[in-house]
Motif scaffolding. Structure first.
Motif, PDB file in Angstrom:
ATOM      1  N   ASN A 195      -6.073  23.460   0.566  1.00  0.00           N
ATOM      2  CA  ASN A 195      -6.777  23.992   1.660  1.00  0.00           C
ATOM      3  C   ASN A 195      -8.242  23.046   1.397  1.00  0.00           C
ATOM      4  O   ASN A 195      -8.635  23.115   0.306  1.00  0.00           O
ATOM      5  N   GLU A 196      -8.758  22.034   1.603  1.00  0.00           N
ATOM      6  CA  GLU A 196      -9.780  20.650   2.001  1.00  0.00           C
ATOM      7  C   GLU A 196     -10.251  20.484   3.306  1.00  0.00           C
ATOM      8  O   GLU A 196      -9.867  20.475   3.888  1.00  0.00           O
ATOM      9  N   ASP A 203      -9.718   6.939   6.109  1.00  0.00           N
ATOM     10  CA  ASP A 203      -8.656   7.199   5.658  1.00  0.00           C
ATOM     11  C   ASP A 203      -8.050   8.252   4.992  1.00  0.00           C
ATOM     12  O   ASP A 203      -9.599   8.715   4.179  1.00  0.00           O
ATOM     13  N   SER A 205      -5.635   8.762   3.488  1.00  0.00           N
ATOM     14  CA  SER A 205      -4.560   8.560   2.572  1.00  0.00           C
ATOM     15  C   SER A 205      -3.884   9.073   1.021  1.00  0.00           C
ATOM     16  O   SER A 205      -2.810   9.142   1.011  1.00  0.00           O
ATOM     17  N   SER A 206      -4.992   9.281   0.777  1.00  0.00           N
ATOM     18  CA  SER A 206      -5.032  10.764  -0.450  1.00  0.00           C
ATOM     19  C   SER A 206      -4.233  12.182   0.225  1.00  0.00           C
ATOM     20  O   SER A 206      -3.619  12.486  -0.653  1.00  0.00           O
ATOM     21  N   ILE A 207      -4.799  12.349   1.192  1.00  0.00           N
ATOM     22  CA  ILE A 207      -4.574  13.422   1.806  1.00  0.00           C
ATOM     23  C   ILE A 207      -3.031  13.608   2.309  1.00  0.00           C
ATOM     24  O   ILE A 207      -1.979  14.692   1.799  1.00  0.00           O
ATOM     25  N   ALA A 209      -0.567  11.872   1.042  1.00  0.00           N
ATOM     26  CA  ALA A 209       0.146  12.108  -0.544  1.00  0.00           C
ATOM     27  C   ALA A 209       0.078  13.273  -0.911  1.00  0.00           C
ATOM     28  O   ALA A 209       1.082  13.175  -1.159  1.00  0.00           O
ATOM     29  N   LYS A 210      -0.399  13.180  -0.414  1.00  0.00           N
ATOM     30  CA  LYS A 210      -0.343  15.355  -0.732  1.00  0.00           C
ATOM     31  C   LYS A 210       0.269  16.005  -0.101  1.00  0.00           C
ATOM     32  O   LYS A 210       0.804  16.749  -1.037  1.00  0.00           O
ATOM     33  N   ARG A 212       2.921  15.177   1.779  1.00  0.00           N
ATOM     34  CA  ARG A 212       4.145  14.366   1.208  1.00  0.00           C
ATOM     35  C   ARG A 212       4.230  15.081   0.140  1.00  0.00           C
ATOM     36  O   ARG A 212       5.329  15.747  -0.531  1.00  0.00           O
ATOM     37  N   LEU A 213       4.080  15.336  -1.034  1.00  0.00           N
ATOM     38  CA  LEU A 213       3.916  16.275  -2.431  1.00  0.00           C
ATOM     39  C   LEU A 213       4.626  17.428  -2.211  1.00  0.00           C
ATOM     40  O   LEU A 213       5.798  17.786  -2.626  1.00  0.00           O
ATOM     41  N   GLN A 214       3.558  17.838  -1.547  1.00  0.00           N
ATOM     42  CA  GLN A 214       3.718  19.338  -1.167  1.00  0.00           C
ATOM     43  C   GLN A 214       4.920  20.017   0.049  1.00  0.00           C
ATOM     44  O   GLN A 214       5.123  21.449  -0.387  1.00  0.00           O
ATOM     45  N   GLN A 234      -1.967   8.183  11.326  1.00  0.00           N
ATOM     46  CA  GLN A 234      -1.678   7.818   9.990  1.00  0.00           C
ATOM     47  C   GLN A 234      -1.159   8.450   9.391  1.00  0.00           C
ATOM     48  O   GLN A 234       0.146   8.591   8.371  1.00  0.00           O
ATOM     49  N   GLU A 237       2.486   7.701  10.735  1.00  0.00           N
ATOM     50  CA  GLU A 237       3.193   6.221  10.072  1.00  0.00           C
ATOM     51  C   GLU A 237       4.068   6.081   9.496  1.00  0.00           C
ATOM     52  O   GLU A 237       4.919   5.742   8.778  1.00  0.00           O
ATOM     53  N   ALA A 238       3.090   7.090   8.215  1.00  0.00           N
ATOM     54  CA  ALA A 238       3.731   7.500   6.598  1.00  0.00           C
ATOM     55  C   ALA A 238       5.261   8.455   6.944  1.00  0.00           C
ATOM     56  O   ALA A 238       5.805   8.146   5.887  1.00  0.00           O
ATOM     57  N   GLY A 239       5.329   8.803   7.932  1.00  0.00           N
ATOM     58  CA  GLY A 239       6.836   9.072   7.530  1.00  0.00           C
ATOM     59  C   GLY A 239       6.983  11.044   8.067  1.00  0.00           C
ATOM     60  O   GLY A 239       7.923  11.403   7.792  1.00  0.00           O
TER      61      GLY A 239
ATOM     62  N   PHE B   9       4.293  10.031  -6.788  1.00  0.00           N
ATOM     63  CA  PHE B   9       2.852   9.953  -6.633  1.00  0.00           C
ATOM     64  C   PHE B   9       1.587   9.315  -6.809  1.00  0.00           C
ATOM     65  O   PHE B   9       1.012   9.214  -5.596  1.00  0.00           O
ATOM     66  N   ASN B  12       2.819   5.960  -5.979  1.00  0.00           N
ATOM     67  CA  ASN B  12       1.690   5.636  -4.196  1.00  0.00           C
ATOM     68  C   ASN B  12       0.528   5.750  -4.084  1.00  0.00           C
ATOM     69  O   ASN B  12      -0.419   5.108  -2.759  1.00  0.00           O
ATOM     70  N   GLN B 169       3.589   0.308   3.276  1.00  0.00           N
ATOM     71  CA  GLN B 169       4.134  -0.468   5.643  1.00  0.00           C
ATOM     72  C   GLN B 169       3.842  -2.077   5.715  1.00  0.00           C
ATOM     73  O   GLN B 169       2.982  -2.408   4.768  1.00  0.00           O
ATOM     74  N   PHE B 242      -6.002   1.191   9.985  1.00  0.00           N
ATOM     75  CA  PHE B 242      -7.013   2.425  10.473  1.00  0.00           C
ATOM     76  C   PHE B 242      -6.720   3.235  11.893  1.00  0.00           C
ATOM     77  O   PHE B 242      -5.967   4.466  12.168  1.00  0.00           O
ATOM     78  N   ASN B 284      -9.211   7.550  -4.366  1.00  0.00           N
ATOM     79  CA  ASN B 284      -7.791   7.636  -3.788  1.00  0.00           C
ATOM     80  C   ASN B 284      -7.335   9.196  -4.843  1.00  0.00           C
ATOM     81  O   ASN B 284      -7.292   9.789  -4.745  1.00  0.00           O
ATOM     82  N   VAL B 288      -7.219  13.054  -5.166  1.00  0.00           N
ATOM     83  CA  VAL B 288      -5.831  14.491  -5.195  1.00  0.00           C
ATOM     84  C   VAL B 288      -6.172  15.075  -7.156  1.00  0.00           C
ATOM     85  O   VAL B 288      -5.232  14.890  -7.681  1.00  0.00           O
ATOM     86  N   ASP B 305     -11.216  18.228  -4.235  1.00  0.00           N
ATOM     87  CA  ASP B 305     -10.909  17.591  -3.715  1.00  0.00           C
ATOM     88  C   ASP B 305     -11.091  16.668  -2.383  1.00  0.00           C
ATOM     89  O   ASP B 305     -12.520  16.103  -3.388  1.00  0.00           O
ATOM     90  N   GLN B 309     -14.741  12.825  -1.896  1.00  0.00           N
ATOM     91  CA  GLN B 309     -13.918  10.864  -2.492  1.00  0.00           C
ATOM     92  C   GLN B 309     -14.973  10.362  -2.359  1.00  0.00           C
ATOM     93  O   GLN B 309     -15.427   9.436  -3.476  1.00  0.00           O
TER      94      GLN B 309
END
Lengths: 384, 337
Positions: A195-196, A203, A205-207, A209-210, A212-214, A234, A237-239, B9, B12, B169, B242, B284, B288, B305, B309
């Motif tokens: 929850n953030e 950008d 990307s860090s969210i 990544a999280k 993907r992990l969770q 995004q 695109e990260a699948g 992770f 990444n 990518q 982006f 980044n 995390v 969180d 950033q």
């Protein structure tokens, strides 16, 4: 002496006039007719105009000459309030259809409350619009605090989510909405894995990544389409194909444009139904197209419905007043107490503070860039 | 959670930060070049960069229906953005900074902010006339796909990278290659050519350089041209990475790239790159922190969180400025009396 004679003759002329002609009765619309949101505001005005056209003959028979006057609030609270004062000053206006923006509705209804001009809103969702319990402010759409639980229900019942990732845009709207979703999810013992808030617009990307992990079953993002669109693009695109849900801030065709190929498996709740989702709207849409040479959207239907509530309210007050033109106070209480039928979005009646007793939220689904209605959720305000 | 899931992770996250860092680095170079020569913070650089992004959008939009090779389209976009952003930057210098060259330092700084605001609305106006606000890049097929994904000749390499968490990518790789190439060209231009020598001479001492027969106005224009062209490149890379950009998109990356330039030591080219990469990775990693807080059972970390950033980047900047005021690679200016 001369001036007295003149005013006497004017008075006489007026008396003669009113004896021969009918009494003019007006309803007003208050919505943005210029500026960035004028498209939606004009839809509300035009929808209300269709309702007035429909009722004109019936009012004529009762000796009332029905007219609609449109006021432009420019989606701006200060302008809206100034227009509301003008409305209050025109004694022939009995009630108002409006506004589009909650931020305008709140001060405008305040400005109208002392002169007892009833407002029926076709669009405002902020809790505070009716939480102030003004005698004149009513609405025919669902409240914000209904939207969060409705979203949560859809996540658990329709998407069968057991683990949900929550995001918000750190605005009053997004944070508040997500808080309501979280509360409802926790009550159903769904696991909230994240929850953030983020103000990031490019950008993620860090969210991602999280996420993907969770591995959540679904993501709920309380915010506005331009931020969420980029996020979804995004994410895909990260699948990651996890469904993404949000509130009415996502209700824009731009969402699919921004998300591009990622515009799939997206859901959002909204108060203004797409016209083809309203069963009775077919003739309305055709009529609208013929009259205004423009496609009717959801807000036109709600403008029409709100105007019908107002007009039926005036007719009821007219009857209760011994078939004489009713006062503003009589119209105000007839609207709050009445039941209104024959509307596109179903029957309307209000609770003690002016919330629709049973409103509908619509869940839209975006698949491959196409918007379609996925579910309709009946919602009730906390107070009946 | 065990190491086998955490390591990929982390890789990444750091890789994502580096890719982001390259975008910041190339923008930061634009700030640093101009500062190095004029001791002026060109706040309009963020709009020069957005102009590049808008030009890139227009090129991709016009070329979308053509069957041209995707890389060729990218090359055209990059060149067009470089030319237009470069010329725009020269024009800004001519109109807004040159007349104020001898004014107190605060004056051109304020002008820079004014130019930046004007440019934002001009861009908004130009695109608004065509009914557009958020410009969405339509990239050539495959650019958004995985680097060495299914069907390519290097699937084995791609799979090996993915096992350690490096899930790139194709466009990330393009971005890094283009950034490194522009850096190499810039480095050659500044350190190995006559033009570079002249620019460095003007940077060191404008008056003395003038006495040696260097036309300092021309050199300053050249610096703005190069800085603007770099802004154009970074704009296209930003759009590539982006996906969307609008007239007001420049502010956030602009302010972070400026921070990166200061962090690395403003005026220093390697410093700008180091600063950009550092900020990208730090951003980044801070995004995390809550995951690691959860793993280590430190409740205080759990609340840090993605919303922190940006603040994180600025805290690092403040720390650097306290302990090494010239920035990571900056040299202190010794004032000779």
């Amino acid at each position: 002496m001369k001036s007295t004679a003149l005013s006497l003759s004017v008075l006489a002329a007026l008396a003669l006039g009113s004896a021969s002609a009918q009494t003019t009765v007006k309803i007003a619309t208050l919505s943005p007719l210029s500026g960035g949101q004028s498209d939606l505001g004009t839809q509300i005005r035009n929808g209300a105009q269709l309702a007035v056209n429909e009722y004109k003959a019936q009012f004529q028979k009762l000796g009332m000459n029905l007219q609609l006057v449109a006021y432009d609030d420019q989606a701006d609270p200060a302008t809206g309030t100034a227009q509301a004062r003008k409305i209050a000053a025109d004694r022939s206006i009995l009630a108002v259809v409006g506004t589009l923006n909650s931020g305008v509705a709140i001060p405008s209804s305040q400005a109208l409350v002392s002169s007892r001009v009833a407002m029926v809103s076709p669009a405002n969702t902020a809790n505070n619009v009716t939480d102030r319990a003004l005698s004149n402010m009513n609405r025919i759409v669902a409240r914000d605090d209904a939207q969060g639980p409705a979203g949560a229900n859809f996540l658990t019942d329709n998407l069968k989510a057991k683990r949900v990732y929550l995001l918000n845009d750190k605005t009053a709207y997004g944070e508040g909405l997500t808080k309501e979703v979280e509360k409802a999810l926790k009550a159903k013992s769904v696991q909230v894995v994240g929850n953030e808030g983020t103000e990031e617009k490019s950008d993620f990307s860090s969210i991602i990544a999280k996420i993907r992990l969770q591995r959540p079953d679904a993501i709920y993002f309380g915010g506005i389409y331009n931020q969420i669109g980029v996020f979804i693009k995004q994410l895909r695109e990260a699948g990651i194909t996890t469904p993404v849900m949000g509130g009415d801030g996502m209700d824009s065709s731009e969402l699919a444009t921004i998300a591009g190929r990622g515009a799939t498996n997206i859901y959002f709740t909204t108060v203004a139904a797409p016209i083809d989702a309203l069963p009775a709207a077919k003739t309305f849409a055709a009529n609208f197209q013929k009259t205004f040479k423009d496609q009717a959207q959801g807000f036109a239907a709600f403008g029409y419905d709100a105007a019908k509530v107002v007009l039926q309210g005036i007719l009821a007050a007219h009857k209760a007043n011994g078939n004489k033109v009713p006062s503003r106070t009589q119209v105000e209480s007839a609207i709050r107490k009445g039941t209104f039928t024959g509307l596109l979005s179903g029957n309307v009646s209000f609770n003690s503070v002016g919330d629709r007793r049973s409103a509908t939220l619509y869940v839209m689904n975006v698949q491959g860039g196409k918007y379609q209605l996925s579910a309709r959720l009946p919602v009730r305000p906390a107070r009946q | 959670m065990d190491l086998a899931t955490l390591l990929p992770f982390l890789v990444n996250v750091i890789a994502g930060g580096l890719v982001l860092g390259f975008v910041y680095a190339i923008i930061a170079l634009g700030y640093t070049m101009v500062y190095g020569v004029l001791q002026l913070i060109n706040f309009a650089h963020s709009e020069v960069f957005v102009t590049g992004a808008v030009v890139g959008f227009e090129v991709f939009r016009v070329l979308t229906p053509s069957p041209m090779n995707g890389y060729l389209k990218l090359l055209i976009a990059l060149l067009a953005a470089m030319v237009i952003s470069g010329l725009l930057n020269v024009l800004i210098e001519r109109l807004a900074y040159r007349p104020l060259r001898n004014a107190p330092k605060l004056v051109p700084l304020i002008t820079a902010i004014g130019v930046s605001l004007v440019l934002q609305d001009v861009l908004r106006l130009i695109e608004g006339f065509q009914g557009r606000f958020d410009l969405t890049y339509t990239l050539p097929e495959g650019f958004s796909g995985k680097f060495c994904g299914e069907g390519s000749s290097c699937v084995a390499l791609g799979n090996a990278l993915r096992t350690i968490g490096l899930d790139l990518q194709l466009k990330d790789v393009i971005l890094i290659v283009v950034s490194l190439l522009s850096l190499a060209v810039l480095n050659y231009l500044v350190n190995r050519t006559r033009l570079g020598k002249a620019i460095r001479a003007v940077a060191q001492d404008r008056v003395t350089a003038g006495l040696m027969g260097i036309d300092s106005n021309r050199m300053i224009s050249a610096t703005f041209l190069i800085g603007g062209a770099l802004g154009g490149i970074s704009g296209v890379l930003f759009g590539l990475k982006f996906g969307t950009v609008n007239a007001y998109s420049g502010f956030d990356p602009g302010i972070i790239a400026f921070t990166a330039a200061v962090l690395g030591g403003i005026g220093s080219i390697p410093g700008a790159v180091l600063g950009g990469l550092t900020l990208g990775v730090i951003q980044n990693l801070i995004g995390v922190t809550n995951i690691f807080g959860g793993l280590l059972g430190i409740a205080n970390l759990e609340s840090i969180d993605a919303s922190y950033q940006r603040i994180g980047a600025f805290i690092v900047l403040v720390l650097i400025l306290i302990f090494k005021p010239t920035g990571l690679l900056g040299k202190s200016n010794v004032e000779k009396v």
